[in-house]
Design a protein around this motif. Sequence first.
Motif, PDB file in Angstrom:
ATOM      1  N   PHE A   1      -6.328   8.981  -4.353  1.00 55.25           N
ATOM      2  CA  PHE A   1      -5.144   9.211  -3.510  1.00 55.25           C
ATOM      3  C   PHE A   1      -5.555   9.459  -2.067  1.00 55.25           C
ATOM      4  O   PHE A   1      -4.968   8.887  -1.137  1.00 55.25           O
ATOM      5  CB  PHE A   1      -4.349  10.395  -4.052  1.00 55.25           C
TER       6      PHE A   1
ATOM      7  N   ILE B   1       0.686   4.085  -2.879  1.00 47.24           N
ATOM      8  CA  ILE B   1       0.328   5.490  -2.651  1.00 47.24           C
ATOM      9  C   ILE B   1       1.398   6.412  -3.236  1.00 47.24           C
ATOM     10  O   ILE B   1       1.088   7.503  -3.720  1.00 47.24           O
ATOM     11  CB  ILE B   1       0.124   5.776  -1.141  1.00 47.24           C
TER      12      ILE B   1
ATOM     13  N   ILE C   1      -4.141   3.907   4.624  1.00 50.01           N
ATOM     14  CA  ILE C   1      -2.748   3.632   4.964  1.00 50.01           C
ATOM     15  C   ILE C   1      -2.412   4.179   6.349  1.00 50.01           C
ATOM     16  O   ILE C   1      -1.655   3.560   7.106  1.00 50.01           O
ATOM     17  CB  ILE C   1      -1.807   4.228   3.895  1.00 50.01           C
TER      18      ILE C   1
ATOM     19  N   ALA D   1      -6.847   6.175  -0.464  1.00 49.92           N
ATOM     20  CA  ALA D   1      -5.755   5.233  -0.211  1.00 49.92           C
ATOM     21  C   ALA D   1      -4.900   5.690   0.962  1.00 49.92           C
ATOM     22  O   ALA D   1      -4.522   4.890   1.822  1.00 49.92           O
ATOM     23  CB  ALA D   1      -4.897   5.093  -1.474  1.00 49.92           C
ATOM     24  N   LEU D   2      -4.620   6.991   1.023  1.00 54.01           N
ATOM     25  CA  LEU D   2      -3.813   7.523   2.115  1.00 54.01           C
ATOM     26  C   LEU D   2      -4.546   7.401   3.447  1.00 54.01           C
ATOM     27  O   LEU D   2      -3.937   7.100   4.484  1.00 54.01           O
ATOM     28  CB  LEU D   2      -3.461   8.982   1.837  1.00 54.01           C
TER      29      LEU D   2
ATOM     30  N   ARG E   1       0.822  -1.205   0.000  1.00 54.89           N
ATOM     31  CA  ARG E   1       0.000   0.000   0.000  1.00 54.89           C
ATOM     32  C   ARG E   1       0.857   1.257   0.000  1.00 54.89           C
ATOM     33  O   ARG E   1       0.519   2.254  -0.651  1.00 54.89           O
ATOM     34  CB  ARG E   1      -0.921   0.001   1.227  1.00 54.89           C
TER      35      ARG E   1
END
Length: 210
Positions: A106, A79, A113, A109-110, A75
Motif C-alpha cells: 500500500f 490503491i 501515485i 503504491a501510494l 492506480r
Amino acid sequence: MNLKKSLIIIFLILLVDQISKIYIKTHFILGESIDVFDWFKIHFIENDGAAWGKKLSDFLPISDSVGKLILTIFRLFAIVGIGYWLWDIIKKGSPKTLVLAVSLIFAGALGNIIDSVFYGILFDHSNGQVATMFSNEPYGNLFYGKVVDMLHFPMIDTTWPDWVPSLGGKSFRFFEPVFNIADTAISTGVGILIVFNKKAFPKPEKTEEV
C-alpha cells in the motif's frame, strides 16, 4: 499488527520515498548519474508508463496522453482496493506477516501515485535543467505526473562472449531497471507474501468431530 503500527510503517515509507524523489528532482538533471559504488549508482530517470517504463499506448491504439490518464485512474482504483484489503485484514486480526506485507504494498503504491497525480503540477521539467518545485510553469497537468526513479544497481556490466549464439558481442547488464523506494516497498511486500505464504495465509485448524 494493529492499525497504528501499520500506519507508522506506511508513513515512514512515504516520507523516505517522497524526500528522496523531491531531492533528486530538485538537484539532478534528467539522465544525470553519479557513482556511489561500482555496483550502485544514483541515476535520475522519469517513468510515465507502467512497469519497466512501458506505456499503454505501446499495446493499445490510443495516444500517450490517454494511456497515461487511464493508467493513473487505474492506480487510484487499485490503491483504494489495497487500502480496503489492509483495513479488512487488520479488523479481522490477520497474521502480522500479512498485515506487514500489505502495508508495504500500500505504501509503495501510494508513493508512486503521488508522483503520477501531483508531480505534473508541482514541478517544471528536468530536461537540461534542475527542476523547480512549485514552479509557475509546471511540466504537466493533474493526473499527468511522471514517477521519479533513481536507484540503479548494475552489479554486472559486461559483454556476451562472441561464442554465445545470437547474443555474442551484445552488452549484458544485471540489474538493469532503475527504481525508487516505493518500488522497493512493493517488491518487498510481494516477496514476503510469496516466501512466507503459509504464515501470511495460515490454513484454519480442523476441529475433530466427537
